[in-house]
Design an enzyme around this catalytic site. Structure first.
Site, PDB file in Angstrom:
ATOM      1  N   CYS A  50       0.727  -1.320   0.069  1.00  0.00           N
ATOM      2  CA  CYS A  50      -0.014  -0.041  -0.128  1.00  0.00           C
ATOM      3  C   CYS A  50       0.703   1.164   0.040  1.00  0.00           C
ATOM      4  CB  CYS A  50      -0.899   0.146   1.117  1.00  0.00           C
ATOM      5  SG  CYS A  50      -0.103   0.038   2.779  1.00  0.00           S
ATOM      6  N   GLN A 120       4.116  -9.646   2.635  1.00  0.00           N
ATOM      7  CA  GLN A 120       4.076  -8.967   1.371  1.00  0.00           C
ATOM      8  C   GLN A 120       5.264  -9.521   0.540  1.00  0.00           C
ATOM      9  OE1 GLN A 120       3.490  -5.226   2.951  1.00  0.00           O
ATOM     10  NE2 GLN A 120       1.338  -5.205   2.482  1.00  0.00           N
ATOM     11  N   GLY A 191      -8.745  -9.022   0.489  1.00  0.00           N
ATOM     12  CA  GLY A 191      -7.385  -9.695   0.409  1.00  0.00           C
ATOM     13  C   GLY A 191      -6.601  -9.774   1.865  1.00  0.00           C
ATOM     14  N   MET A 193      -4.921  -7.206   3.298  1.00  0.00           N
ATOM     15  CA  MET A 193      -5.052  -6.155   4.165  1.00  0.00           C
ATOM     16  C   MET A 193      -6.474  -6.214   4.794  1.00  0.00           C
ATOM     17  SD  MET A 193      -3.460  -3.304   5.306  1.00  0.00           S
ATOM     18  CE  MET A 193      -2.614  -2.820   4.029  1.00  0.00           C
TER      19      MET A 193
END
Length: 490
Positions: A50, A120, A191, A193
């Site tokens: 992000c 991530q 997802g 997040m």
């Protein structure tokens, strides 16, 4: 071959630029394929979160690789190269490894110490590996980076300031709506997040969670996970019901990664109109927009009774910092692990030279034993075997000290010069060294090249030999803004 990193993050660019460069899960495989199709890139991995987009590529030439990665990002983002240059950063070789280790540790995150970046990076590696875009170089770099991140989080308190961007955003939301216990929240996006948001909301004691996603099945799976793992009162609805869900909620967390706005001004007007008169006056509606690009239309922030907390505002939040002592401890771990990683890489580079020397010695021994057979054809087998063992033992002992020592010296800065000296002293031609660098023989060689050579090793043959990255002679450590990098020669 060396690792080139080209990145843009919250530290180097405003959100408006990050939105254009953002790479979705759907786009990432296509962009990796394009990189692999270019002439200077042999391995590639894209880390997209992000608040950052970073391309890690194994390249055979710095400037050629930089040009190809830059072209990819300009085409994807639509930004002119000059605009991209102003906000991008470049790291090469050792500096690229150091940067990845810092990112994996949470030192470069918007919320210092947050742990989500580890998953991530793991996701980026798994995606690239699934495309067969990861070779030995990126595999070792990524795996070592993940280990560094785990070590930092287990040995320091760097993550005590906040586990993620979600936790900081929710702290800000509490300042608007008060205690979250018993309230209703909407999570838009199912997802990674979104899963993190459900977990944090559950721990905050939220009364009800409504998961909204374009694919209902994914929303249902996340809601089920929230119920099973966190005991949350979670339900899933279709995207068409978003306005109705917002009308009865207090906090909306958006994290979709969609290209356009998911929550529009018109949607918000309808949601506010759907509240009762008391709710409209006394219940503020808080949006935590964690999407990149932004999910909530910019004009929504101007509505009365509405607060928007986005990535840009979170960058300025003091809660995003970690304690100075914990940060310093984390940096020491990164420095220690970087030294270990670089020492291992330098030792790997000298391995083909050691293997070529051993093979050369084995060839000489076999040639001399054949010569002995031709000169003394009547020599009895026991005597011939004893002579062979003696010759091999002598050569083993002669080679032991230089081969062990050159591997030790190779782990120090500038250690490649010792391998070069070994090649000169024993007349090991570059072709002979590269001939033992077959990728399929890596594992066998690593077990064969122990510190001690034992009797019989010299006759084992080339199946025990190994791979190494060829030394290109280009710079080994570089960090510069995109567009200002200059290649150094060794």
């Amino acid at each position: 071959m060396s690792v080139l990193l080209v990145g843009i993050s919250h530290r180097s660019a405003p959100v408006s630029v990050l939105e254009k460069v953002a790479i979705s899960e759907a786009d990432r495989p296509k962009l990796v394929d394009r990189l692999l199709a270019s002439s200077h890139v042999s391995e590639a991995m894209i880390v997209s979160t992000c608040n950052r987009v970073e391309v890690y590529a194994v390249v055979d030439a710095f400037h050629g690789g930089l040009g190809e990665v830059s072209e990819l990002l300009t085409k994807h983002s639509g930004l002119p190269l000059g605009d991209l240059t102003k906000h991008a950063y470049v790291r090469y070789s050792e500096a690229a490894a150091e940067h990845l280790f810092a990112v994996a540790s949470g030192l470069d995150s918007m919320v210092v110490g947050e742990q989500q970046v580890l998953s991530q990076i793991r996701s980026a590696y798994a995606s690239a590996d699934g495309q067969q875009a990861v070779g030995r170089t990126l595999h070792e770099l990524a795996q070592h980076g993940l280990r560094v991140g785990k070590r930092v989080h287990s040995e320091t308190g760097i993550d005590r300031a906040g586990a993620s961007v979600v936790s900081v955003a929710l702290d800000r939301a509490r300042g608007v709506v008060g205690d979250l216990a018993g309230r209703t929240a909407v999570v838009v996006g199912a997802g990674a997040m979104g899963g993190l948001a459900v977990a944090h909301l559950s721990r905050a004691g939220i009364g009800r969670i409504i998961v909204v996603n374009r694919t209902l099945e994914r929303a249902q799976r996340l809601a089920e996970t929230g119920r099973a793992m966190h005991g949350a009162d979670a339900v899933a609805v279709e995207m068409s019901q978003l306005t109705e869900a917002m009308a009865g909620t207090d906090v909306v967390i958006t994290c979709t990664g969609a290209v356009g706005a998911v929550v529009t001004l018109a949607d918000t007007h309808r949601a506010l109109a759907g509240r009762s008169g008391t709710d409209a006056a006394e219940r503020p509606l808080v949006f935590c927009d964690l999407g990149l690009p932004r999910d909530v239309e910019h004009a929504v922030a101007g509505l009365p009774g509405v607060a928007v907390i986005d990535i840009e505002s979170l960058q300025r939040d003091p809660a995003a910092g970690a304690a100075a002592d914990d940060t310093a401890a984390a940096r020491l771990i990164v420095a220690d692990e970087l030294a270990k990683y670089l020492a291992g890489q330098r030792m790997a580079e000298v391995t083909p030279t050691v293997a070529a020397l051993r093979q050369r010695a084995a060839d000489v021994v076999e040639a001399e034993l054949l010569r002995l057979d031709s000169r003394l054809p009547d020599l009895a087998d026991p005597a011939r075997d004893e002579v062979a063992r003696t010759v091999r033992r002598v050569v083993d002992k002669l080679l032991h000290a230089p081969t062990v020592r050159v591997k030790q010296l190779a782990s120090t800065p500038g250690g490649d010069s010792y391998a070069e000296a070994l090649r000169e002293l024993f007349e090991l031609k570059p072709g002979a060294v590269q001939a033992v660098a077959a990728p399929m023989e890596v594992a066998a060689a690593e077990s064969a090249l122990a510190d001690d050579f034992t009797v019989g090793h010299l006759g084992d043959g080339p199946s025990r030999l190994t791979e190494s990255r060829p030394d290109t002679g280009s710079m080994r450590n570089h960090a510069a803004p995109l567009g200002h990098a200059q290649e150094e020669t060794a």
